[in-house]
Write an enzyme that holds these catalytic residues in place. Structure first.
Site, PDB file in Angstrom:
ATOM      1  N   ASP A   1      -3.007 -10.662  -2.400  1.00  0.00           N
ATOM      2  CA  ASP A   1      -3.605 -10.131  -1.176  1.00  0.00           C
ATOM      3  C   ASP A   1      -5.068  -9.776  -1.443  1.00  0.00           C
ATOM      4  O   ASP A   1      -5.436  -9.396  -2.556  1.00  0.00           O
ATOM      5  CB  ASP A   1      -2.826  -8.880  -0.751  1.00  0.00           C
ATOM      6  CG  ASP A   1      -3.162  -8.402   0.646  1.00  0.00           C
ATOM      7  OD1 ASP A   1      -2.371  -8.673   1.568  1.00  0.00           O
ATOM      8  OD2 ASP A   1      -4.207  -7.739   0.830  1.00  0.00           O
TER       9      ASP A   1
ATOM     10  N   HIS B   1      -6.586  -7.211  -0.484  1.00  0.00           N
ATOM     11  CA  HIS B   1      -6.671  -5.775  -0.752  1.00  0.00           C
ATOM     12  C   HIS B   1      -5.786  -5.415  -1.945  1.00  0.00           C
ATOM     13  O   HIS B   1      -4.671  -5.918  -2.070  1.00  0.00           O
ATOM     14  CB  HIS B   1      -6.227  -4.968   0.475  1.00  0.00           C
ATOM     15  CG  HIS B   1      -7.000  -5.271   1.715  1.00  0.00           C
ATOM     16  ND1 HIS B   1      -6.524  -6.130   2.690  1.00  0.00           N
ATOM     17  CD2 HIS B   1      -8.209  -4.836   2.122  1.00  0.00           C
ATOM     18  CE1 HIS B   1      -7.425  -6.206   3.667  1.00  0.00           C
ATOM     19  NE2 HIS B   1      -8.452  -5.437   3.338  1.00  0.00           N
TER      20      HIS B   1
ATOM     21  N   ASP C   1      -4.864 -12.867   3.408  1.00  0.00           N
ATOM     22  CA  ASP C   1      -6.107 -12.382   3.995  1.00  0.00           C
ATOM     23  C   ASP C   1      -7.315 -12.632   3.107  1.00  0.00           C
ATOM     24  O   ASP C   1      -8.427 -12.216   3.451  1.00  0.00           O
ATOM     25  CB  ASP C   1      -6.001 -10.896   4.367  1.00  0.00           C
ATOM     26  CG  ASP C   1      -5.253 -10.063   3.343  1.00  0.00           C
ATOM     27  OD1 ASP C   1      -4.894 -10.597   2.278  1.00  0.00           O
ATOM     28  OD2 ASP C   1      -5.001  -8.872   3.615  1.00  0.00           O
TER      29      ASP C   1
ATOM     30  N   HIS D   1       0.809  -1.227   0.000  1.00  0.00           N
ATOM     31  CA  HIS D   1       0.000   0.000   0.000  1.00  0.00           C
ATOM     32  C   HIS D   1       0.842   1.277   0.000  1.00  0.00           C
ATOM     33  O   HIS D   1       0.297   2.371  -0.154  1.00  0.00           O
ATOM     34  CB  HIS D   1      -0.932   0.031   1.218  1.00  0.00           C
ATOM     35  CG  HIS D   1      -2.016  -0.992   1.189  1.00  0.00           C
ATOM     36  ND1 HIS D   1      -2.867  -1.150   0.114  1.00  0.00           N
ATOM     37  CD2 HIS D   1      -2.386  -1.937   2.101  1.00  0.00           C
ATOM     38  CE1 HIS D   1      -3.717  -2.142   0.374  1.00  0.00           C
ATOM     39  NE2 HIS D   1      -3.435  -2.633   1.563  1.00  0.00           N
TER      40      HIS D   1
END
Length: 309
Positions: free
Chosen positions: A162, A164, A246, A125
């Site tokens: 991931d 996200h 995740d 991120h």
């Protein structure tokens, strides 16, 4: 040749505060997994401290200086609503970037078949001049830059599974036609990027959004129809995996329904692709994963697959 496992105790000492999902316990459970007898011969190396100039070659130098100057002498400090730092966070971030680079060294030099880097804070991120989503510096982008600068590689791909979207890696790759970023992620979800219309300067960004509740069927369709053909067409010389766990059905921060076996399947597909396209060169970097039992089991199976194919 074998699989290299890279980690460092400094990354455990990056304290994000009580109740934070990106906690030191994530690394503790992973390190504990590899104490098992079957991993007795797993090659291991401690993550070195990255050269700050290498990080500044990827991120805004003023931003890098600001982050390092922000590290508190005591207590915990917020950089944004969910990204926290503490006295050992600067050193942990340098270890995370350095671990990614030493894994690249081992794989490109031919000492190892592939590598898994278990460090924190995670990185995908982190944008050019912004920390967010638990991330300070973008470890995957730093590893890609290192591979180009140190070894003269040109075309490098990052595959991010991931849950996200890795907005930071996309941001750093967007305008470079020789860097390819591919992501499967829950859509819509934090951080709000990752639409399939976000394509990069040379169609070098490939996003595949999956709806909440998606599981094995949707994942395999995404890989077979879009991900694997897209990366293969790019013809990378090195494949970096942003390995977030995740997407597991037990993870509390999102709503995909992957089984542990799905991470094995993805790993096998990516290893086979790397065998075809880039001499098997795979460097896998830990990103997310916040249900500790599922994280530990998924990482175990991911590394076991890297070791055995």
């Amino acid at each position: 040749m074998a699989t290299l496992f890279v980690t460092h105790h400094d990354c455990i000492e990056h304290d994000t505060g009580p109740g934070h999902p990106e906690s030191s316990d994530r690394l503790r459970v992973i390190q504990r997994v590899f104490e098992a007898e079957e991993f007795m011969f797993l090659h291991r190396e401690e993550a070195p401290l990255a050269d700050i100039d290498l990080i500044k070659a990827v991120h805004d130098p003023a931003y890098v200086d600001k982050v390092m100057a922000s590290i508190p002498e005591t207590g915990i400090k917020a950089l944004d609503g969910d990204t926290y730092i503490s006295p050992k966070s600067g050193k942990a971030a340098l270890r995370a970037a350095g671990g990614a680079c030493v894994a690249v060294d081992a794989v490109i030099d031919g000492h190892e078949s592939n590598a898994f880097v278990a460090t924190r804070p995670p990185g995908h991120h982190a944008e050019y001049d912004r920390a967010m989503g638990f991330c300070l510096f973008n470890n995957a982008a730093i590893a890609a830059h290192h591979a180009r600068k140190q070894y003269g590689l040109k075309r490098i791909a990052v595959m991010d599974f991931d849950v996200h979207h890795g907005n930071g890696t996309q941001d750093l790759f967007f305008n470079d036609p020789d860097l390819f970023y591919c992501s499967t992620h829950q859509w819509p979800l934090y951080p709000g990027t990752g639409a399939e219309t976000e394509r990069g300067c040379a169609n070098n960004i490939l996003n595949v959004g999956l709806p909440a509740g998606a599981g094995t069927t949707e994942l395999q369709a995404a890989f077979n129809e879009t991900v694997l053909p897209g990366i293969s067409a790019f013809k990378p010389e090195l494949l970096i995996i942003s390995a977030g766990f995740d997407g597991h059905k037990n993870d509390p921060l999102a709503g995909l329904c992957f089984e542990t076996s799905d991470f094995v399947w993805m790993t096998r597909q990516l290893m086979a692709l790397a065998d075809r396209e880039c001499q098997g060169r795979v460097v896998s970097l830990l990103e997310g994963g916040y249900d500790l039992p599922s994280l530990a089991e998924s990482v175990l199976q991911h590394v076991r697959t890297l070791m055995t194919g």
